[in-house]
Enzyme design. Structure first.
Site, PDB file in Angstrom:
ATOM      1  N   HIS B 329       0.810  -1.218   0.000  1.00 48.12           N
ATOM      2  CA  HIS B 329       0.000   0.000   0.000  1.00 48.12           C
ATOM      3  C   HIS B 329       0.838   1.259   0.000  1.00 48.12           C
ATOM      4  O   HIS B 329       0.406   2.292  -0.499  1.00 48.12           O
ATOM      5  CB  HIS B 329      -0.951   0.020   1.198  1.00 48.12           C
ATOM      6  CG  HIS B 329      -2.147  -0.846   1.000  1.00 48.12           C
ATOM      7  ND1 HIS B 329      -2.129  -2.189   1.257  1.00 48.12           N
ATOM      8  CD2 HIS B 329      -3.382  -0.563   0.535  1.00 48.12           C
ATOM      9  CE1 HIS B 329      -3.318  -2.691   0.974  1.00 48.12           C
ATOM     10  NE2 HIS B 329      -4.094  -1.735   0.526  1.00 48.12           N
ATOM     11  N   GLY B 330       2.004   1.200   0.592  1.00 48.92           N
ATOM     12  CA  GLY B 330       2.801   2.425   0.588  1.00 48.92           C
ATOM     13  C   GLY B 330       4.084   2.264   1.367  1.00 48.92           C
ATOM     14  O   GLY B 330       4.191   1.415   2.252  1.00 48.92           O
TER      15      GLY B 330
END
Lengths: 559, 475
Positions: B329-330
């Protein structure tokens, strides 16, 4: 098909909506501008660069054609002496000015690449053209100054050399040069350039006739259904309106808090430390022998939080703002501040029965009562300066009252059309307020006023200069004029004052303006820097360090 | 380009659909249609940053070559393994560099600081993250792995794989399409009014969810998350708003993506299945972002051995999968912690035999408890740093900030009529029984009217909104 009528209807509806907006926009664009915005990237990529190259080439040719005439004039000036008729100089001025205008025209065309992009000021092309402009300017000034002939001839030679040099940066239009130009243009300035695409998309959104027509209707609907005033405004008690960023500034952490530096992807982190920037500016002024006084203006929600939440009492007004802490930090770092927070709190407490408020109810700015408090608070500090007693010249001012009707800026930001105000029972209309215009007067021996004129900035005589934002502009340069806090300060101090104002840009832009005109700081004793507290977080262009003591950049290129 | 933007809605989409169906009407073969889709998808993607198109094309090219070598007649296992490994290394290295380089170097610098070096001991380049890189890298990898496993035939030419990886409808925020699910459609897809119409309906519904629900909830959530001193009530209000925002935002994007896919003849998988109806975290992950969880399960968890190598290894595999899912996701510690948080609950539920400790409570209580756990996990997902997440959790539990006058100002803002109605509406819509996909499959005249009104209203509201991001664009 028979079984899928709903699907067909939806498909038709989708296409109608999608096409309708585009087609309507194109018709409006065509009528308004004679071109369709949707097609701008094609024009900017393929047509405009070629046209621009042609225009620049033709402008160079025109300039080159003017050079012999300039040369003849310059040659004529080689033999001048004190008996030379003035008309020869005047003609020479005209000829050289014509050359300067020609090269300025070229610069304009070189600088603007297309609708959304300008050439980089550091590019070889623009640097070369700038030097050519400077060389022509020097020639023109030389003629204006009636310099000796050889000096003028030297400047002419330099200007011609720059014309030749900069002309080489723009090859004559040909198949090869046009191809190179188009590739370069695509790569850096149009469809392969992110900035170009963003600006194009933003303009498309902003100028959409459909969006602009629908927006007020939706805003009215949202107000009727939800009492919501949109992205910019918040409604408080008794139809008081507040500017949302003012409110957000109070609700969010202090700008020095570490949470202001680590933010979510949709937010902008604080990049420049305002305290450091202010201290650096103070040091810059100090080098020039000028003092700095910082005046942080409380936003309206700071002064009237009780109009937003019933749970907040008047006693908590002003002191809930982080700015108080930030100002203490500034004081610790040796920056003098004008404490309007305490002054406004005291005024609010003492004037609870008064119907005359410190701020306008539907505007972000103050009323005349606020203007008076600000001017008196600042004046008290200035009067305490050891040098103030010796300030000359003094000026004689008087006050004269006038009423104005002001439409609140927050009401306007709601985008609700004015004609709907009454229908929605919104008292967003005009607000009547008394103002005190400041007049400078001359008296005779008996003390009777013999002449008067409205206060105006006096850059020559003043020892105090104010730099500020719209809080300095309101009533001062706005209607009725000369009734803002700057005039009022001059009245309280009885001395001339000058000012530089940058609407919404008091964090950096106004200082940049001052830096550009820094010669006006000569002989000044004090700069009062006014900005609204929300600028600590949202100041346009952030908080850049501005140098005042550096020497001006070279203006004339020499080959 | 964003689906809910002016340029997409009024220019890109109509021109693309008209161009595409002119080609369909001309009975051009699928290869031409795929090429057209690739070109317009590159325009769509390049609108953000034109040069990143080259990166996406390069990923397609590498995976095309890998597929070609893997499926070469007579290729040895070693050759096939090497081709697979190389394509994975190159694709993941690009993802790693663009997405994790700054995160990694930041960590190295922090480590260096511990040993007395300066906080910027190593110079860290500023790298711009290409949007959607996590999505298209997974699309590309699924192709190579599917071909390697023999689950799908290799593409015949480069343009087919460039089309598969770049189809604009699901390019930047999913659903993550697996090659074996669309291989047939790339070569041979049908277009019908029924499919197109249901695609339009899904697109309209998604668009309305995004503009009317997600954006308003997002505005509210941002106000609270960015506030200096929210109290417990404000903190819960904020996280409830975010709970709805992330669902409606991502679900809306997926609906629009699937809808747009249908308009051009593709059928993509459903990415959400009433996730907030879940009674456990394990169930939540079978209903939330289904395309990612199934991708992780099939290509990573199963690849690691899944649950075939004993309980201890199963827990390790589960932990690794969820950790990497968080990291996907990041490049932030908050996402890693979020993944680990989910993994911890899933492991706990597994130790209880895929049950929860609150399993004996009534169904509605189970749903509420699961939602509360998910909300706690969203805090760390939403917060810009772990410190801020901890602070927020403390506030939610009543150990946070002492309320100040600015807390009252905040509450005056967030408990406005608009937000109260909004949250009430979201609550009803999230827990109403009919899912969007089922709803559009049976279009009646009444539903047509409702959709038409919603779509027109949503477009009108779009013109007034300045807050319009898609959360999953950043991934």
């Amino acid at each position: 098909m028979k079984h899928h009528r709903t699907e067909l209807a939806l498909t038709v509806l989708l296409f109608i909506i999608m096409m309708f907006v585009g087609i309507v926009q194109s018709i409006v664009d065509m009528r308004k501008n004679g071109s369709i915005q949707f097609l701008y990237p094609f024009a900017d990529t393929f047509t405009i660069p070629l046209q621009r190259a042609k225009v620049i080439d033709s402008l160079f040719n025109t300039l080159n054609a003017k050079l012999p005439a300039i040369k003849t004039t310059v040659d004529g000036l080689q033999k001048v002496d004190s008996t030379t008729p003035e008309q020869i100089w005047v003609d020479a001025e005209g000829v050289t000015e014509d050359g300067l205008a020609g090269v300025s025209d070229i610069r304009k065309n070189v600088f603007t690449v297309n609708r959304y992009r300008d050439i980089s000021p550091k590019s070889k092309e623009i640097l070369s053209i700038d030097s050519t402009v400077a060389a022509f300017n020097a020639l023109y000034v030389s003629v204006q100054n009636r310099d000796p002939g050889p000096r003028i001839a030297e400047r002419y030679t330099n200007a011609v050399a720059w014309v030749e040099k900069s002309h080489t940066k723009f090859p004559k239009p040909s198949f090869v040069s046009n191809t190179v130009l188009l590739v370069k243009n695509c790569t850096f300035y149009t469809i392969f350039n992110r900035d170009y695409l963003r600006k194009y998309e933003n303009e498309m959104k902003e100028s959409s006739v459909f969006a602009n027509s629908i927006r007020p209707i939706i805003q009215v609907l949202w107000y009727v259904c939800f009492q919501d005033l949109g992205d910019k405004a918040i409604q408080g008690a008794k139809n008081w309106l507040f500017y949302k960023p003012d409110m957000e500034y109070l609700v969010r952490p202090d700008v020095l808090d570490k949470r202001s530096f680590t933010v979510d992807p949709e937010d902008k982190p604080i990049k420049d430390n305002p305290i450091d920037s202010i201290v650096a500016f103070k040091d810059e002024l100090q080098k020039l022998g000028v003092e700095l006084m910082v005046m942080v203006v409380p936003g309206k929600p700071s002064v009237y939080p009780d109009k937003i939440s019933k749970k907040i009492s008047v006693d908590q007004a002003c002191m809930l703002s982080h700015s108080v802490k930030t100002m203490n930090e500034l004081n610790k770092r040796g920056v003098e501040t004008v404490d309007l927070f305490s002054a406004f709190l005291q005024e609010r407490k003492s004037g609870l029965d008064s119907t005359d408020e410190l701020y306008l109810s539907q505007d972000t700015h103050w009323k005349t009562r606020g203007v008076r408090v600000v001017a008196q608070t600042a004046a008290a500090l200035v009067k305490a300066k050891p040098w103030f007693g010796q300030v000359t010249p003094k000026a004689d001012f008087i006050l004269d009252s006038v009423f104005i009707d002001r439409i609140g800026d927050v009401g306007a930001m709601t985008k609700i059309p004015e004609h709907r105000f009454s229908a929605l029972q919104l008292s967003f209309g005009t607000e009547r307020t008394a103002c005190y215009q400041v007049y400078q007067v001359q008296r005779d021996a008996t003390g009777a006023v013999v002449s008067k004129r409205l206060f105006r900035d006096d850059y020559q005589q003043s020892k105090i200069i104010v730099i500020g934002d719209s809080f300095s502009r309101i009533y001062q340069t706005d209607t009725p004029g000369s009734a803002g806090w700057i005039s009022r300060l001059a009245y309280e101090l009885a001395v001339p004052i000058s000012s530089i104002i940058s609407d919404g840009g008091a964090s950096t832009l106004v200082r940049e303006k001052l830096a550009l005109k820094k010669e006006i700081l000569k002989g000044k004793k004090l700069v009062i820097w006014e900005f609204v507290e929300r600028d600590f977080r949202y100041g346009a262009e952030g908080w850049k360090d501005i140098k005042l003591s550096s020497k001006p950049g070279a203006t004339e290129g020499t080959l | 380009m964003v689906f809910s933007s002016h340029v997409f809605l009024f220019y890109f989409l109509p021109l693309t659909l008209i161009g595409y169906y002119i080609m369909v009407a001309m009975r051009l073969n699928r290869s031409w249609l795929n090429m057209f889709l690739t070109v317009v998808s590159y325009v769509f993607y390049g609108w953000f940053q034109p040069y990143f198109v080259l990166l996406m094309w390069f990923t397609s090219f590498i995976n095309y070559l890998a597929g070609k070598y893997i499926s070469e007649p007579g290729a040895s296992k070693r050759q096939r393994d090497t081709a697979l490994m190389l394509s994975m290394i190159i694709s993941l290295s690009m993802l790693g560099f663009f997405k994790y380089y700054m995160f990694f170097m930041g960590g190295v610098n922090r480590l260096a600081e511990l040993f007395g070096a300066g906080s910027s001991f190593f110079h860290v380049m500023q790298v711009t993250l290409p949007i959607g890189i996590s999505f298209y890298t997974f699309h590309a990898l699924s192709y190579t792995i599917d071909v390697y496993r023999g689950d799908a035939p290799p593409v015949k030419d480069l343009k087919t794989i460039t089309c598969f990886i770049s189809i604009f409808s699901q390019l930047v925020a999913g659903p993550i399409i697996r090659y074996n699910t669309v291989a047939d459609q790339l070569a041979n897809r049908k277009h019908s009014l029924a499919q197109f119409g249901s695609g339009v309906a899904l697109f309209m519904l998604g668009f309305a969810k995004k503009i009317l629900l997600a954006n308003t909830c997002g505005d509210l959530a941002s106000t609270v998350f960015r506030a200096d001193s929210p109290d417990t009530i404000a903190a819960w209000w904020g996280i409830i708003a975010y709970h709805f925002q992330i669902y409606f935002d991502f679900c809306a994007y997926s609906d629009m993506a699937v809808g747009l896919g249908r308009m051009i003849g593709f059928e993509f998988i459903k990415n959400f299945n009433g996730p907030y109806w879940s009674t456990s975290i394990s169930e939540f992950w079978t209903r939330w972002h289904i395309s990612l969880s199934s991708w992780i399960r099939d290509y990573l968890y199963v690849g690691l051995g899944g649950n075939r190598k004993g309980p201890r290894r199963t827990y390790i595999n589960l932990g690794i999968s969820m950790f990497l899912s968080g990291l996907w996701h990041g490049a932030q510690m908050t996402f890693v912690i979020w993944g680990t948080f989910q993994a911890a609950f899933m492991m706990w539920e597994r130790t209880l035999g895929r049950k929860t400790i609150y399993q004996k409570t009534p169904f509605i209580v189970q749903v509420i408890i699961t939602n509360v756990i998910v909300m706690f996990s969203w805090v760390v997902f939403r917060a810009p740093s772990f410190d801020q997440a901890v602070d927020y959790w403390r506030t939610m539990l009543g150990f946070g900030h002492v309320a100040t006058a600015t807390t009252d100002l905040l509450k005056a803002q967030i408990f406005s009529l608009k937000y109260v109605i909004q949250i009430a509406l979201c609550t009803i819509l999230v827990w109403q029984p009919i899912q969007a996909h089922a709803w559009v499959n049976k279009l009646t005249p009444a539903r047509f009217v409702l959709l038409a009104l919603l779509f027109v209203y949503a477009i009108s509201v779009m013109f007034t909104q300045s807050f319009n991001p898609f959360i999953y664009y950043q991934f």
